[in-house]
Design a protein around this motif. Structure first.
Motif, PDB file in Angstrom:
ATOM      1  N   ASN A  18      61.834 -58.537 -25.615  1.00 54.11           N
ATOM      2  CA  ASN A  18      63.198 -58.985 -24.914  1.00 54.11           C
ATOM      3  C   ASN A  18      64.059 -57.935 -24.568  1.00 54.11           C
ATOM      4  O   ASN A  18      65.340 -58.172 -24.432  1.00 54.11           O
ATOM      5  CB  ASN A  18      63.754 -60.253 -25.646  1.00 54.11           C
ATOM      6  CG  ASN A  18      62.986 -61.554 -25.490  1.00 54.11           C
ATOM      7  OD1 ASN A  18      62.284 -61.402 -24.644  1.00 54.11           O
ATOM      8  ND2 ASN A  18      63.147 -62.084 -26.602  1.00 54.11           N
ATOM      9  N   ALA A  19      63.537 -56.566 -24.539  1.00 55.14           N
ATOM     10  CA  ALA A  19      64.497 -55.527 -24.427  1.00 55.14           C
ATOM     11  C   ALA A  19      63.944 -54.527 -23.437  1.00 55.14           C
ATOM     12  O   ALA A  19      62.542 -54.492 -23.331  1.00 55.14           O
ATOM     13  CB  ALA A  19      64.718 -54.843 -25.683  1.00 55.14           C
ATOM     14  N   LEU A  20      64.560 -53.480 -22.813  1.00 55.92           N
ATOM     15  CA  LEU A  20      64.334 -52.442 -22.052  1.00 55.92           C
ATOM     16  C   LEU A  20      64.363 -51.279 -22.992  1.00 55.92           C
ATOM     17  O   LEU A  20      65.528 -51.105 -23.555  1.00 55.92           O
ATOM     18  CB  LEU A  20      65.189 -52.408 -20.909  1.00 55.92           C
ATOM     19  CG  LEU A  20      64.895 -53.637 -20.036  1.00 55.92           C
ATOM     20  CD1 LEU A  20      65.773 -53.421 -18.679  1.00 55.92           C
ATOM     21  CD2 LEU A  20      63.701 -53.790 -19.263  1.00 55.92           C
ATOM     22  N   ALA A  21      63.234 -50.352 -23.199  1.00 58.51           N
ATOM     23  CA  ALA A  21      63.491 -49.310 -23.902  1.00 58.51           C
ATOM     24  C   ALA A  21      63.769 -47.999 -22.795  1.00 58.51           C
ATOM     25  O   ALA A  21      62.800 -47.857 -22.144  1.00 58.51           O
ATOM     26  CB  ALA A  21      62.257 -48.885 -24.528  1.00 58.51           C
ATOM     27  N   PHE A  22      64.754 -47.410 -22.911  1.00 59.59           N
ATOM     28  CA  PHE A  22      65.250 -46.144 -22.163  1.00 59.59           C
ATOM     29  C   PHE A  22      65.266 -45.134 -22.976  1.00 59.59           C
ATOM     30  O   PHE A  22      65.954 -44.710 -23.842  1.00 59.59           O
ATOM     31  CB  PHE A  22      66.633 -46.856 -21.790  1.00 59.59           C
ATOM     32  CG  PHE A  22      67.005 -45.608 -20.815  1.00 59.59           C
ATOM     33  CD1 PHE A  22      66.738 -45.617 -19.525  1.00 59.59           C
ATOM     34  CD2 PHE A  22      68.162 -44.699 -21.048  1.00 59.59           C
ATOM     35  CE1 PHE A  22      67.194 -44.605 -18.392  1.00 59.59           C
ATOM     36  CE2 PHE A  22      68.993 -43.743 -20.226  1.00 59.59           C
ATOM     37  CZ  PHE A  22      68.116 -43.516 -18.806  1.00 59.59           C
ATOM     38  N   ILE A  23      64.759 -44.066 -22.486  1.00 53.75           N
ATOM     39  CA  ILE A  23      64.137 -42.804 -23.608  1.00 53.75           C
ATOM     40  C   ILE A  23      64.888 -41.571 -22.768  1.00 53.75           C
ATOM     41  O   ILE A  23      64.355 -41.549 -21.629  1.00 53.75           O
ATOM     42  CB  ILE A  23      62.725 -42.420 -23.813  1.00 53.75           C
ATOM     43  CG1 ILE A  23      62.465 -43.735 -24.679  1.00 53.75           C
ATOM     44  CG2 ILE A  23      62.665 -41.338 -24.619  1.00 53.75           C
ATOM     45  CD1 ILE A  23      60.960 -44.089 -24.907  1.00 53.75           C
ATOM     46  N   TYR A  24      65.650 -40.851 -23.240  1.00 59.64           N
ATOM     47  CA  TYR A  24      66.284 -39.749 -22.667  1.00 59.64           C
ATOM     48  C   TYR A  24      66.326 -38.506 -23.830  1.00 59.64           C
ATOM     49  O   TYR A  24      66.304 -38.659 -24.894  1.00 59.64           O
ATOM     50  CB  TYR A  24      67.599 -40.087 -22.094  1.00 59.64           C
ATOM     51  CG  TYR A  24      68.488 -40.439 -22.849  1.00 59.64           C
ATOM     52  CD1 TYR A  24      69.464 -39.346 -23.380  1.00 59.64           C
ATOM     53  CD2 TYR A  24      68.700 -41.788 -23.640  1.00 59.64           C
ATOM     54  CE1 TYR A  24      70.429 -39.721 -24.458  1.00 59.64           C
ATOM     55  CE2 TYR A  24      69.911 -41.940 -24.220  1.00 59.64           C
ATOM     56  CZ  TYR A  24      70.710 -41.213 -24.936  1.00 59.64           C
ATOM     57  OH  TYR A  24      71.659 -41.444 -25.750  1.00 59.64           O
ATOM     58  N   LEU A  73      67.699 -49.236 -26.731  1.00 61.26           N
ATOM     59  CA  LEU A  73      67.305 -50.444 -26.401  1.00 61.26           C
ATOM     60  C   LEU A  73      68.239 -51.293 -25.972  1.00 61.26           C
ATOM     61  O   LEU A  73      69.705 -51.310 -26.394  1.00 61.26           O
ATOM     62  CB  LEU A  73      66.876 -51.264 -27.574  1.00 61.26           C
ATOM     63  CG  LEU A  73      65.670 -50.760 -28.340  1.00 61.26           C
ATOM     64  CD1 LEU A  73      65.192 -51.500 -29.453  1.00 61.26           C
ATOM     65  CD2 LEU A  73      64.313 -50.786 -27.447  1.00 61.26           C
ATOM     66  N   VAL A  74      67.901 -51.973 -24.584  1.00 57.59           N
ATOM     67  CA  VAL A  74      68.897 -52.624 -23.620  1.00 57.59           C
ATOM     68  C   VAL A  74      68.561 -53.941 -23.531  1.00 57.59           C
ATOM     69  O   VAL A  74      67.286 -54.123 -23.236  1.00 57.59           O
ATOM     70  CB  VAL A  74      69.109 -51.944 -22.141  1.00 57.59           C
ATOM     71  CG1 VAL A  74      69.888 -52.488 -21.349  1.00 57.59           C
ATOM     72  CG2 VAL A  74      69.446 -50.306 -22.445  1.00 57.59           C
TER      73      VAL A  74
END
Length: 86
Positions: A19-25, A69-70
């Motif tokens: 239920n989340a979006l994983a945004f990696i930077y 995690l968004v």
């Protein structure tokens, strides 16, 4: 660890995880005066940091790879990374 005068692409990735979006930077460790903020929006007008959590995936000599995690949206969700300096 990039040239600020050059138009370089930054390695960023995203994927849905439950239920989340994983945004990696990648974060430059030498930029101690910079603030990195991951925010999300459903309409590109109003941005929020509610529910965003971050953790360090890798910690190298000059950079760190960060995973934010968004909360996932219902139909779509936009995510951006804002980097500011005082």
């Amino acid at each position: 660890a990039m040239n600020p005068a050059a138009n370089d692409q930054v390695a960023i990735s995203g994927e849905k995880v439950g239920n989340a979006l994983a945004f990696i930077y990648t974060r430059n460790k030498a930029a101690t005066d910079a603030t990195y903020t991951v925010a999300w929006s459903d309409d590109l007008s109003t941005w929020s940091t509610a529910g965003v959590t971050s953790s360090v995936l890798t910690d190298g000599a000059t950079t760190q790879q960060i995973k934010a995690l968004v909360p996932a949206g219902v139909n779509r969700r936009f995510v951006h990374l804002k980097v500011t300096r005082p």
